[in-house]
Motif scaffolding. Structure first.
Motif, PDB file in Angstrom:
ATOM      1  N   PHE A 247       0.834  -1.197   0.000  1.00 11.10           N
ATOM      2  CA  PHE A 247       0.000   0.000   0.000  1.00 11.10           C
ATOM      3  C   PHE A 247       0.871   1.250   0.000  1.00 11.10           C
ATOM      4  O   PHE A 247       0.573   2.235  -0.690  1.00 11.10           O
ATOM      5  N   PHE A 248       1.963   1.225   0.751  1.00 13.05           N
ATOM      6  CA  PHE A 248       2.871   2.376   0.770  1.00 13.05           C
ATOM      7  C   PHE A 248       3.469   2.616  -0.608  1.00 13.05           C
ATOM      8  O   PHE A 248       3.562   3.757  -1.069  1.00 13.05           O
ATOM      9  N   ILE A 249       3.873   1.548  -1.286  1.00  8.32           N
ATOM     10  CA  ILE A 249       4.423   1.691  -2.636  1.00  8.32           C
ATOM     11  C   ILE A 249       3.368   2.293  -3.562  1.00  8.32           C
ATOM     12  O   ILE A 249       3.654   3.180  -4.369  1.00  8.32           O
ATOM     13  N   LEU A 250       2.111   1.828  -3.430  1.00  6.29           N
ATOM     14  CA  LEU A 250       1.034   2.405  -4.231  1.00  6.29           C
ATOM     15  C   LEU A 250       0.887   3.901  -3.940  1.00  6.29           C
ATOM     16  O   LEU A 250       0.750   4.712  -4.857  1.00  6.29           O
ATOM     17  N   LEU A 251       0.948   4.273  -2.669  1.00  2.98           N
ATOM     18  CA  LEU A 251       0.790   5.679  -2.289  1.00  2.98           C
ATOM     19  C   LEU A 251       1.904   6.553  -2.852  1.00  2.98           C
ATOM     20  O   LEU A 251       1.646   7.598  -3.446  1.00  2.98           O
ATOM     21  N   VAL A 252       3.139   6.132  -2.639  1.00  3.23           N
ATOM     22  CA  VAL A 252       4.242   7.016  -3.045  1.00  3.23           C
ATOM     23  C   VAL A 252       4.397   7.048  -4.562  1.00  3.23           C
ATOM     24  O   VAL A 252       4.859   8.048  -5.110  1.00  3.23           O
ATOM     25  N   VAL A 253       3.997   5.980  -5.225  1.00  2.00           N
ATOM     26  CA  VAL A 253       4.096   5.960  -6.679  1.00  2.00           C
ATOM     27  C   VAL A 253       2.886   6.662  -7.300  1.00  2.00           C
ATOM     28  O   VAL A 253       3.020   7.602  -8.081  1.00  2.00           O
ATOM     29  N   ALA A 254       1.684   6.207  -6.922  1.00  2.00           N
ATOM     30  CA  ALA A 254       0.475   6.788  -7.511  1.00  2.00           C
ATOM     31  C   ALA A 254       0.220   8.197  -6.987  1.00  2.00           C
ATOM     32  O   ALA A 254      -0.047   9.125  -7.744  1.00  2.00           O
ATOM     33  N   GLY A 255       0.302   8.369  -5.661  1.00  2.00           N
ATOM     34  CA  GLY A 255      -0.017   9.657  -5.074  1.00  2.00           C
ATOM     35  C   GLY A 255       1.022  10.721  -5.327  1.00  2.00           C
ATOM     36  O   GLY A 255       0.706  11.915  -5.372  1.00  2.00           O
ATOM     37  N   ASN A 256       2.262  10.302  -5.487  1.00  2.00           N
ATOM     38  CA  ASN A 256       3.347  11.255  -5.692  1.00  2.00           C
ATOM     39  C   ASN A 256       3.511  11.581  -7.168  1.00  2.00           C
ATOM     40  O   ASN A 256       3.425  12.743  -7.591  1.00  2.00           O
ATOM     41  N   GLU A 257       3.703  10.561  -7.975  1.00  2.00           N
ATOM     42  CA  GLU A 257       4.013  10.769  -9.389  1.00  2.00           C
ATOM     43  C   GLU A 257       2.858  11.424 -10.151  1.00  2.00           C
ATOM     44  O   GLU A 257       3.073  12.342 -10.935  1.00  2.00           O
ATOM     45  N   THR A 258       1.639  10.965  -9.925  1.00  2.00           N
ATOM     46  CA  THR A 258       0.533  11.464 -10.735  1.00  2.00           C
ATOM     47  C   THR A 258       0.230  12.927 -10.431  1.00  2.00           C
ATOM     48  O   THR A 258      -0.002  13.721 -11.348  1.00  2.00           O
ATOM     49  N   THR A 259       0.232  13.308  -9.157  1.00  2.00           N
ATOM     50  CA  THR A 259      -0.031  14.704  -8.800  1.00  2.00           C
ATOM     51  C   THR A 259       1.111  15.595  -9.268  1.00  2.00           C
ATOM     52  O   THR A 259       0.895  16.721  -9.725  1.00  2.00           O
ATOM     53  N   ARG A 260       2.319  15.093  -9.157  1.00  2.00           N
ATOM     54  CA  ARG A 260       3.472  15.838  -9.688  1.00  2.00           C
ATOM     55  C   ARG A 260       3.277  16.158 -11.169  1.00  2.00           C
ATOM     56  O   ARG A 260       3.505  17.291 -11.608  1.00  2.00           O
ATOM     57  N   ASN A 261       2.831  15.176 -11.921  1.00  2.00           N
ATOM     58  CA  ASN A 261       2.662  15.390 -13.363  1.00  2.00           C
ATOM     59  C   ASN A 261       1.479  16.299 -13.668  1.00  2.00           C
ATOM     60  O   ASN A 261       1.531  17.090 -14.618  1.00  2.00           O
ATOM     61  N   ALA A 262       0.418  16.224 -12.878  1.00  2.00           N
ATOM     62  CA  ALA A 262      -0.717  17.120 -13.087  1.00  2.00           C
ATOM     63  C   ALA A 262      -0.314  18.570 -12.844  1.00  2.00           C
ATOM     64  O   ALA A 262      -0.692  19.471 -13.605  1.00  2.00           O
ATOM     65  N   ILE A 263       0.465  18.826 -11.792  1.00  2.00           N
ATOM     66  CA  ILE A 263       0.932  20.186 -11.515  1.00  2.00           C
ATOM     67  C   ILE A 263       1.841  20.668 -12.644  1.00  2.00           C
ATOM     68  O   ILE A 263       1.735  21.811 -13.106  1.00  2.00           O
ATOM     69  N   SER A 264       2.725  19.804 -13.119  1.00  2.00           N
ATOM     70  CA  SER A 264       3.638  20.177 -14.207  1.00  2.00           C
ATOM     71  C   SER A 264       2.861  20.479 -15.480  1.00  2.00           C
ATOM     72  O   SER A 264       3.115  21.491 -16.157  1.00  2.00           O
ATOM     73  N   TYR A 265       1.917  19.602 -15.838  1.00  2.00           N
ATOM     74  CA  TYR A 265       1.105  19.849 -17.036  1.00  2.00           C
ATOM     75  C   TYR A 265       0.272  21.116 -16.871  1.00  2.00           C
ATOM     76  O   TYR A 265       0.066  21.871 -17.839  1.00  2.00           O
ATOM     77  N   GLY A 266      -0.225  21.341 -15.668  1.00  2.00           N
ATOM     78  CA  GLY A 266      -1.004  22.534 -15.426  1.00  2.00           C
ATOM     79  C   GLY A 266      -0.232  23.802 -15.724  1.00  2.00           C
ATOM     80  O   GLY A 266      -0.735  24.721 -16.389  1.00  2.00           O
ATOM     81  N   MET A 267       1.015  23.856 -15.273  1.00  2.00           N
ATOM     82  CA  MET A 267       1.825  25.049 -15.526  1.00  2.00           C
ATOM     83  C   MET A 267       2.157  25.182 -17.002  1.00  2.00           C
ATOM     84  O   MET A 267       2.181  26.290 -17.560  1.00  2.00           O
ATOM     85  N   ARG A 268       2.371  24.062 -17.662  1.00  2.00           N
ATOM     86  CA  ARG A 268       2.646  24.072 -19.092  1.00  2.00           C
ATOM     87  C   ARG A 268       1.415  24.561 -19.869  1.00  2.00           C
ATOM     88  O   ARG A 268       1.516  25.381 -20.790  1.00  2.00           O
ATOM     89  N   LEU A 269       0.240  24.065 -19.511  1.00  2.00           N
ATOM     90  CA  LEU A 269      -0.990  24.472 -20.189  1.00  2.00           C
ATOM     91  C   LEU A 269      -1.271  25.963 -19.990  1.00  2.00           C
ATOM     92  O   LEU A 269      -1.641  26.670 -20.933  1.00  2.00           O
ATOM     93  N   LEU A 270      -1.079  26.448 -18.784  1.00  2.00           N
ATOM     94  CA  LEU A 270      -1.315  27.865 -18.514  1.00  2.00           C
ATOM     95  C   LEU A 270      -0.296  28.748 -19.227  1.00  2.00           C
ATOM     96  O   LEU A 270      -0.614  29.876 -19.622  1.00  2.00           O
ATOM     97  N   SER A 271       0.906  28.241 -19.418  1.00  2.00           N
ATOM     98  CA  SER A 271       1.927  28.996 -20.157  1.00  2.00           C
ATOM     99  C   SER A 271       1.592  29.055 -21.643  1.00  2.00           C
ATOM    100  O   SER A 271       1.822  30.072 -22.304  1.00  2.00           O
ATOM    101  N   ASN A 272       1.044  27.957 -22.164  1.00  2.00           N
ATOM    102  CA  ASN A 272       0.721  27.882 -23.593  1.00  2.00           C
ATOM    103  C   ASN A 272      -0.599  28.566 -23.950  1.00  2.00           C
ATOM    104  O   ASN A 272      -0.878  28.787 -25.128  1.00  2.00           O
TER     105      ASN A 272
END
Length: 413
Positions: A247-272
């Motif tokens: 469960f911890f591996i699921l949390l740190v992989v799913a909860g960390n990586e996916t939100t990180r990418n959403a924030i990154s894409y968000g800034m890219r979309l707002l810049s474009n």
């Protein structure tokens, strides 16, 4: 397949320019019957029977609502090849299970992810986001937005929730990159024959870290999530150390990586899309919720999940046979023109926005969706309030069929 000039099972497809990938999925959505692809050869699992690529929004919804027919537990949901037994020890979390075992585990861990519980972390999220922007202003323009901004917030919040000390943050960050970047040379090296070894080592090290902490928390509980989970007793049920580790591996992989990418894409979309940025800045509190949903729709951080058919079943006019595999391509469903008008447009006022960025309806809808929305909202508010002129550069994309990730992205302001 004779009509298609691409193969979703070819790892090189996922290195193609985004416009080419978009065109490929556009073509797949026009087919009357979902395309069938052979599976790629991998060193750590026998070659499977192939899979139907579900790319329409309606198919994703229907399959997600029928877990009795479309199983997550028969070989795993996070991989197209059936998961070898040695992988299940580290990656056999509830996302790769069916009821009743899935329901048992989710019942135990879900208490930590209710809106009431998440609200207790709101102040921590806001404090962490403010500190990240403080550091960004000190570092100055030209820094890596992904590693210096987007990755830090979800990693800290997940670790704080679990009770992981700050000294282990970098270790967890690196191991989660290795797990989700299995084919990316930056994380995996050039020797593809050692992918399985690196994945297992990363999983073993993360599981060992949390099991050691859990053993201590069993006798010395604190207010963190590990203490709550290791001591949880619901109707006489407890998590085993192996279940807690997965469960911890699921949390740190799913909860960390996916939100990180959403924030990154968000800034890219707002810049474009400066028009959408201006619209958001004009009334941020009113428009942030819609902006976050639109960012998650277009980012679709998890490209797919896989299911195995448990019995012959007709769905939306197509027949699926017992034992066959279907792959639910969320990224493609979130661009389905039958559901989303002008699907490639970034529109923060889009309403309704029934995206499947957190998975489809049913028992496997993302447990951490509420927390993810909160983190994205707070991080964007902090950035746009204090650094409104911030611009994201060209993204260095993760080489992966599973995660629609950004590894690095320069920012200027």
């Amino acid at each position: 397949m004779s009509a298609l000039d691409f193969d979703l099972s070819d790892q090189d497809f996922w290195a193609r320019p985004m416009a080419e990938r978009e065109a490929a999925f556009d073509k797949l959505r026009t087919l009357d019957t979902p395309a069938f692809f052979e599976e790629m050869e991998v060193s750590f699992a026998p070659k499977g029977i192939g899979y139907h690529a579900l790319v329409r929004h309606a198919d994703i919804l229907e399959a997600s609502r029928n877990p009795e027919v479309f199983s997550s537990g028969r070989g795993g949901a996070t991989n197209i090849p059936d998961m070898p037994p040695e992988f299940a020890e580290y990656f056999g979390s509830m996302i790769n299970m069916d009821d009743p075992r899935h329901a048992r585990l989710r019942r135990i861990v879900s208490r930590a992810f209710t809106p009431k519980m998440i609200k207790q972390f709101e102040a921590d999220v806001e404090t962490a986001a403010a500190r990240i922007v403080d550091d960004l202003l000190v570092t100055g323009p030209g820094c890596d937005f992904v590693t210096e901004v987007a990755a830090r917030l979800p990693l800290k919040i997940i670790c704080d929730m679990m009770g992981i000390p700050e000294k282990d943050y970098q270790f967890i960050f690196e191991r989660s990159n290795q797990i989700l970047g299995g084919f990316d040379p930056e994380y995996a090296g050039d020797d593809v024959t050692k992918i399985a070894e690196r994945l297992l080592n990363a999983g073993m090290e993360l599981q060992q870290l949390v099991q050691d902490l859990a053993a201590h928390r069993a006798d010395h509980p604190t207010s963190d999530l590990i203490s709550a989970l290791v001591n949880a007793n619901i109707d006489g049920e407890r998590l085993t150390l192996q279940e807690l580790g997965s469960f911890f591996i699921l949390l740190v992989v799913a909860g960390n990586e996916t939100t990180r990418n959403a924030i990154s894409y968000g800034m890219r979309l707002l810049s474009n899309h400066p028009d959408q940025r201006a619209l958001l800045l004009a009334d941020m509190e009113a428009r942030l919720p819609g902006a976050v949903e639109e960012i998650v729709r277009l980012a679709s951080p998890v490209n797919f999940m896989r299911r195995k058919v448990t019995r012959d079943h007709e769905m939306n006019g197509n027949l699926y046979r017992e034992g066959e595999k279907v792959v639910l391509f969320y990224w493609a469903a979130n661009r389905d023109e039958r559901v989303f008008a002008d699907p490639y447009a970034f529109d923060i006022t889009r309403d309704p926005n029934p995206h499947v960025g957190y998975g489809g309806p049913g028992p496997h809808f993302c447990l951490g969706a509420h927390l993810a929305r909160r983190e994205i909202t707070v991080m964007l508010r902090e950035l746009l309030s204090r650094v409104p002129q911030l611009e994201a550069g060209h993204p260095d994309r993760l080489y992966s069929s599973f995660i629609n990730g950004i590894k690095h992205m320069e920012c200027t302001f």
